[in-house]
Write an enzyme that holds these catalytic residues in place. Structure first.
Site, mmCIF file in Angstrom:
data_model
loop_
_atom_site.group_PDB
_atom_site.id
_atom_site.type_symbol
_atom_site.label_atom_id
_atom_site.label_comp_id
_atom_site.label_asym_id
_atom_site.label_seq_id
_atom_site.Cartn_x
_atom_site.Cartn_y
_atom_site.Cartn_z
ATOM 1 N N GLU A 115 0.853 -1.196 0.000
ATOM 2 C CA GLU A 115 0.000 0.000 0.000
ATOM 3 C C GLU A 115 0.885 1.241 0.000
ATOM 4 O OE1 GLU A 115 -3.387 -0.262 2.785
ATOM 5 O OE2 GLU A 115 -3.168 1.893 3.093
ATOM 6 N N ASP A 117 0.329 5.300 0.589
ATOM 7 C CA ASP A 117 -0.726 6.164 1.112
ATOM 8 C C ASP A 117 -0.428 7.644 1.070
ATOM 9 O OD1 ASP A 117 -2.373 4.107 2.026
ATOM 10 O OD2 ASP A 117 -1.347 3.993 3.959
ATOM 11 N N GLU A 119 -2.718 10.536 2.920
ATOM 12 C CA GLU A 119 -3.918 10.757 3.723
ATOM 13 C C GLU A 119 -3.916 12.201 4.227
ATOM 14 O OE1 GLU A 119 -5.120 6.532 5.471
ATOM 15 O OE2 GLU A 119 -3.636 7.530 6.721
#
Ligand SMILES: *[C@@H]1O[C@H](CO)[C@@H](O)[C@H](O)[C@H]1NC(C)=O
Ligand SMILES: *[C@@H]1O[C@H](CO)[C@@H](O)[C@H](O)[C@H]1NC(C)=O
Ligand SMILES: *[C@@H]1O[C@H](CO)[C@@H](O)[C@H](O)[C@H]1NC(C)=O
Length: 296
Positions: A115, A117, A119
Site C-alpha cells: 500500500e 498512502d 492521507e
C-alpha cells in the site's frame, strides 16, 4: 506533468506514435471518457455523486455523513505507473475527517498486502491540514512521514501524485516531490515490486486519532462533508522491447527512470515536514532504525 525524458528505452517513441495513430483513427465524435468510467464508487453512504464542476470538469464529490464515509477505486491497475489526481479537500471545520488517495493491490492475504498512502488529516477551521504518507510492503507499514502544505488545500484543486517506478516511489504535490522511497532491495529494504496496484480514494471519519491526536472531534452539525476529486490520470510503465516486464530492464534503459529532484526534496523536508519515522528516536532509538533510514 513531466514524463520521464531521459534514459527511457527507444520503444517509448513507438508507443507514443501508436497511441497517436489510435487516437487519429478513433471514430469521429466519440465523447471523452467520463470520470465514472475510470473510477467506481466501491462503498459508502450513497451521498457521493459525479457532476460537472463549472459545467465542464467531470468531478466526483465524495461524501461523509453520520452513517458512513465512502470510497472509490480506479479501473486501471498496473505494475508500476504514475497516478495523478486533482483534489479539493473538505473546507472549514474538517476536524476528525480524513480524505485519502492511495495505491493498493486487489484482495491478497495481509502478509502480501502492499500500500502507498496519501492521507489528508482534517483540522479545526483555520488550522492546517496534515498530509500523512506511508508505505506498506508485505503487510508491514510504519514508514510515516507527514507534511504541512504550502497552500490552503480547501480553496482550490491541487494535483497529488504517486509515481511508482522500478527504482522509486515518489510522492508529489503540484509536481513538487515531497518524498522519495527508494528501491533498495539489495540491502533488504522492502519494496512493492511484483503485483499491480489500483488507485483508490476515500473520505471517512477518524475522529479518534486524526486531529490533534484525537482531541478535536468531528462536528456532525457540519455534515455531510465533501472532498472533490477530478482529472484522474494514469501513466503506466511499458517495458522496453525484448524485456518481459517493467522493472526487468537493464538499469540504463529503464522506463520511468525519473529520479526525484534532490534539491526540491531537501527544501520540502526543511520547510514542510512535520514528522519523519526515520528520525524518531523515541520509537527506534533503542531497537534500531529500519534499514532504509540508515545511510547506504
Ligand atoms: C475497465 O477494466 C476492464 C478490465 O480490464 C476493461 O475491459 C474496461 O474496458 C475498463 N473500462 C474502462 C472505462 O477503462
Ligand atoms: C465555509 O465557510 C464559508 C464562510 O463562512 C462559507 O461561505 C462556505 O460555504 C463554507 N464551506 C463549506 C464547504 O461549508
Ligand atoms: C491541526 O492544527 C494544529 C494547530 O495548528 C496542529 O498542531 C496540528 O498539527 C494540525 N493537524 C492535525 C492533523 O492535527
Amino acid at each position: 506533468m513531466a514524463l520521464p525524458s531521459s534514459s527511457s528505452c527507444k520503444h517509448r517513441v513507438l508507443v507514443l506514435a501508436a497511441a497517436l495513430l489510435a487516437l487519429a483513427m478513433a471514430p469521429p465524435g466519440r465523447a471523452a471518457a467520463y470520470l465514472y468510467d475510470d473510477l467506481k464508487l466501491t462503498w459508502g453512504s450513497g451521498c457521493s455523486y459525479f457532476y460537472m464542476d463549472g459545467g465542464d470538469a467531470d468531478t466526483l464529490a465524495l461524501c461523509l455523513d453520520r452513517s458512513s464515509g465512502s470510497g472509490f477505486s480506479s479501473n486501471a491497475s498496473y505494475l508500476y505507473a504514475r497516478y495523478d489526481m486533482d483534489i479539493k479537500l473538505v473546507a472549514n471545520d474538517s476536524a476528525g475527517t480524513v480524505a485519502t488517495f492511495y495505491l493498493m493491490p486487489d484482495d491478497v492475504p495481509w502478509e502480501y498486502h502492499d500500500e502507498v498512502d496519501m492521507e489528508f488529516l482534517g483540522n479545526a477551521t483555520g488550522e492546517p491540514y496534515t498530509l500523512h504518507t506511508n508505505v506498506y510492503v508485505n503487510g508491514a507499514g510504519g514508514r510515516e512521514q507527514q507534511f504541512q502544505l504550502w497552500f490552503d488545500p480547501t480553496e482550490g484543486f491541487h494535483t497529488y501524485s504517486i509515481e511508482w517506478n522500478p527504482k522509486y516511489i515518489i510522492f508529489l504535490v503540484d509536481d513538487t516531490p515531497i518524498r522519495a522511497y527508494r528501491n533498495d532491495r539489495a540491502r533488504g529494504v522492502p519494496f512493492p515490486a511484483w503485483q499491480s496496484m489500483r488507485a483508490e480514494g476515500s473520505l471517512w471519519d477518524a475522529e479518534e486519532w486524526a486531529t490533534q491526536g484525537g482531541r478535536v472531534k468531528t462536528d456532525w452539525a457540519q455534515a455531510p462533508f465533501y472532498a472533490y476529486y477530478r482529472n484522474f490520470r494514469v501513466t503506466p510503465c511499458a517495458p522496453c522491447p525484448g524485456v518481459a516486464w517493467c522493472g526487468d530492464e537493464p538499469p540504463e534503459s529503464a522506463w520511468f527512470d525519473q529520479r526525484p529532484d534532490a534539491a526540491a526534496l531537501q527544501r520540502v523536508r526543511a520547510e514542510n515536514m512535520v514528522y519523519d519515522y526515520c528520525v524518531d528516536q523515541k520509537r527506534f532509538g533503542d531497537t534500531g532504525f529500519p534499514v532504509e533510514c540508515t545511510a547506504s
